[in-house]
Design an enzyme around this catalytic site. Structure first.
Site, PDB file in Angstrom:
ATOM      1  N   THR A  54       0.794  -1.146  -0.016  1.00  0.00           N
ATOM      2  CA  THR A  54       0.081   0.140   0.015  1.00  0.00           C
ATOM      3  C   THR A  54       0.818   1.434  -0.063  1.00  0.00           C
ATOM      4  O   THR A  54       0.281   2.292  -0.520  1.00  0.00           O
ATOM      5  CB  THR A  54      -1.083  -0.271   1.325  1.00  0.00           C
ATOM      6  OG1 THR A  54      -1.855  -0.999   1.145  1.00  0.00           O
ATOM      7  CG2 THR A  54      -1.623   1.363   1.421  1.00  0.00           C
ATOM      8  N   TYR A  61      -7.740   1.086  -4.007  1.00  0.00           N
ATOM      9  CA  TYR A  61      -6.441   1.391  -4.610  1.00  0.00           C
ATOM     10  C   TYR A  61      -5.900   0.068  -5.028  1.00  0.00           C
ATOM     11  O   TYR A  61      -6.186  -0.950  -4.687  1.00  0.00           O
ATOM     12  CB  TYR A  61      -5.415   2.319  -3.638  1.00  0.00           C
ATOM     13  CG  TYR A  61      -5.129   1.412  -2.499  1.00  0.00           C
ATOM     14  CD1 TYR A  61      -4.106   0.530  -2.606  1.00  0.00           C
ATOM     15  CD2 TYR A  61      -5.810   1.474  -1.373  1.00  0.00           C
ATOM     16  CE1 TYR A  61      -3.824  -0.281  -1.506  1.00  0.00           C
ATOM     17  CE2 TYR A  61      -5.529   0.717  -0.287  1.00  0.00           C
ATOM     18  CZ  TYR A  61      -4.354  -0.078  -0.182  1.00  0.00           C
ATOM     19  OH  TYR A  61      -4.062  -0.921   1.033  1.00  0.00           O
ATOM     20  N   THR A  73       1.546  -4.122   4.672  1.00  0.00           N
ATOM     21  CA  THR A  73       1.430  -4.528   5.852  1.00  0.00           C
ATOM     22  C   THR A  73       1.164  -6.353   5.986  1.00  0.00           C
ATOM     23  O   THR A  73       1.123  -6.623   6.957  1.00  0.00           O
ATOM     24  CB  THR A  73       0.512  -3.665   6.292  1.00  0.00           C
ATOM     25  OG1 THR A  73      -0.706  -3.831   5.798  1.00  0.00           O
ATOM     26  CG2 THR A  73       0.868  -2.262   6.397  1.00  0.00           C
ATOM     27  N   ASP A  74       0.210  -6.744   4.889  1.00  0.00           N
ATOM     28  CA  ASP A  74      -0.414  -7.915   5.192  1.00  0.00           C
ATOM     29  C   ASP A  74       0.618  -9.024   5.616  1.00  0.00           C
ATOM     30  O   ASP A  74       0.102 -10.111   6.359  1.00  0.00           O
ATOM     31  CB  ASP A  74      -1.280  -8.247   3.970  1.00  0.00           C
ATOM     32  CG  ASP A  74      -2.429  -7.296   3.851  1.00  0.00           C
ATOM     33  OD1 ASP A  74      -2.790  -6.707   4.995  1.00  0.00           O
ATOM     34  OD2 ASP A  74      -3.282  -7.218   3.004  1.00  0.00           O
ATOM     35  N   LYS A  98       0.533  -7.906  12.830  1.00  0.00           N
ATOM     36  CA  LYS A  98      -0.676  -6.876  12.406  1.00  0.00           C
ATOM     37  C   LYS A  98      -1.957  -7.222  12.958  1.00  0.00           C
ATOM     38  O   LYS A  98      -2.414  -8.443  13.027  1.00  0.00           O
ATOM     39  CB  LYS A  98      -0.830  -7.177  10.753  1.00  0.00           C
ATOM     40  CG  LYS A  98      -1.755  -5.950  10.331  1.00  0.00           C
ATOM     41  CD  LYS A  98      -2.004  -5.838   8.694  1.00  0.00           C
ATOM     42  CE  LYS A  98      -2.997  -4.902   8.275  1.00  0.00           C
ATOM     43  NZ  LYS A  98      -3.119  -4.723   6.992  1.00  0.00           N
ATOM     44  N   GLU A 137       3.161 -34.161  26.471  1.00  0.00           N
ATOM     45  CA  GLU A 137       2.732 -33.818  25.093  1.00  0.00           C
ATOM     46  C   GLU A 137       3.483 -34.563  24.056  1.00  0.00           C
ATOM     47  O   GLU A 137       4.581 -34.534  24.091  1.00  0.00           O
ATOM     48  CB  GLU A 137       2.726 -32.168  24.879  1.00  0.00           C
ATOM     49  CG  GLU A 137       1.714 -31.358  25.603  1.00  0.00           C
ATOM     50  CD  GLU A 137       0.545 -31.291  25.148  1.00  0.00           C
ATOM     51  OE1 GLU A 137       0.199 -32.090  24.161  1.00  0.00           O
ATOM     52  OE2 GLU A 137      -0.325 -30.791  25.572  1.00  0.00           O
TER      53      GLU A 137
HETATM   54  C1  SIN Z   1      -0.996  -3.050   2.910  1.00  0.00           C
HETATM   55  O1  SIN Z   1       0.073  -2.704   2.614  1.00  0.00           O
HETATM   56  O2  SIN Z   1      -1.460  -2.409   3.777  1.00  0.00           O
HETATM   57  C2  SIN Z   1      -1.852  -3.937   2.168  1.00  0.00           C
HETATM   58  C3  SIN Z   1      -1.567  -4.463   0.864  1.00  0.00           C
HETATM   59  C4  SIN Z   1      -0.128  -5.305   0.907  1.00  0.00           C
HETATM   60  O3  SIN Z   1       0.094  -5.888   1.896  1.00  0.00           O
HETATM   61  O4  SIN Z   1       0.635  -5.295  -0.231  1.00  0.00           O
END
Ligand code: SIN
Length: 329
Positions: free
Chosen positions: A20, A34, A99-100, A170, A301
């Site tokens: 982004t 966008y 961010t993803d 995130k 476990e």
């Molecule tokens: C973002 O950057 O917030 C969303 C799109 C991406 O992760 O490239």
């Protein structure tokens, strides 16, 4: 790229990967409609006023929406980081990123580079064409971190907060301050171009060099899938993945991360299937699906746990382990 620099200048390399921060919308008021990964990294740097004595050099490594991040891009990115980090005049690296999947790239780079210089990932929640884009300030803050002596490791800078690659996640779909470090808290803040450090920078892990070499030379990566434990969960998908493996398919599963409930517990049907998979040689790890806390180990476990790692980071750790031959599938 600049040919020569003054002897007192510190270089910060800015590697662009899209996101982004490099997004473009057809109307300036549109913060969500966008296309990510449109504006080149050199253009993004146009509005950045570098700190005194710091020279910024831009290099485009990829131009994608980070939801589509691939192992091939991670491999190229790690190699470009290693190249620049070895240059004596380079103080640090900034990576512009979506961010993803930013927390995955950060954790991957920390695992394979374990750098003694700063590698700083930054991003934006609004596209570059927004009325008030957040990208330029984030890049400026990231450059401050990357050029500050004594900083080391892979960190993420967003909304004035510096997070360690180990802890960052995130946590918000829309807010500009979209990242959090959970119980660990941030490493530092950037305030008006100055760093306020709160705790230690991420330390290199001893196995980073070997992991880097295996990663750099890999033609294919071990397939590791993530499955979530939930009400009414079943074992059918695990069994189907194991059947593919029995058929000897080249891309058959080698590892499985189970996004477990609470302190690492699994629906009994999923757990039974995971135990069958482990008995057939699949490397199985439990990671909590809770956004905070860590799995506290309990006695007896049979399926190991990923401690504080989230499922997506546990997947990267397991892939790198399988690649390094530290764990046989
Ligand atoms: C973002 O950057 O917030 C969303 C799109 C991406 O992760 O490239």
């Amino acid at each position: 790229m600049a040919e020569s620099i003054g002897k007192d200048e510190r270089r910060v390399i800015v590697l662009g990967t899209g996101g982004t921060i490099a997004g473009r919308a057809s109307t300036a008021g549109d913060n969500i409609g966008y296309k990510a990964g449109e504006v080149g990294v050199a253009e993004l740097l146009g509005s950045i006023d570098a700190p005194d004595g710091v020279l910024l050099l831009a290099e485009q490594v990829a131009q994608i929406d980070s939801k589509d991040m691939s192992l091939a891009i991670w491999q190229t990115l790690a190699l470009r980081c290693a190249h620049w980090l070895a240059e004596p005049g380079v103080a640090g690296i900034v990576i512009t990123h979506g961010t993803d999947t930013l927390e995955e790239t950060a954790f991957f780079l920390q695992s394979v580079l374990g750098p003694s210089k700063p590698v700083v990932l930054t991003c934006a929640m609004r596209p570059s064409t927004a009325l008030a884009p957040d990208g330029p300030q984030n890049v400026r803050d990231a450059v401050v971190v990357a050029s500050t002596p004594g900083v080391q490791g892979v960190v993420v800078v967003c909304a004035g907060t510096v997070h360690s690659a180990f802890d960052v996640q995130k946590v918000h779909t829309y807010r500009l301050d979209a990242f959090d470090s959970g119980d660990a808290g941030p490493v530092a803040y950037v305030e008006e171009g100055a760093l306020r450090v709160l705790r230690n920078w991420p330390a290199p892990t001893g196995s980073a060099r070997l992991t880097f070499e295996r990663m750099a030379g890999a033609e294919s990566w071990p397939r590791v899938e993530i499955l979530v434990s939930h009400a009414e969960a079943r074992g059918a998908i695990v069994d189907a993945l194991v059947r593919e493996r029995r058929l000897g398919r080249a891309d058959a599963i080698q590892g499985l991360v189970l996004a477990a409930t609470g302190n690492g517990t699994l629906h009994h049907a999923l757990e039974a299937a995971a135990l069958r998979a482990q008995a057939e040689g699949v490397a199985v790890v439990r990671a909590t699906r809770c956004s905070q806390g860590r799995i506290l180990p309990r006695e007896r476990e049979v399926l190991r746990d990923a401690g504080a790692l989230t499922p997506v980071k546990a997947r990267i750790a397991l892939m790198l382990e399988l690649l390094s031959g530290e764990r046989s599938a």
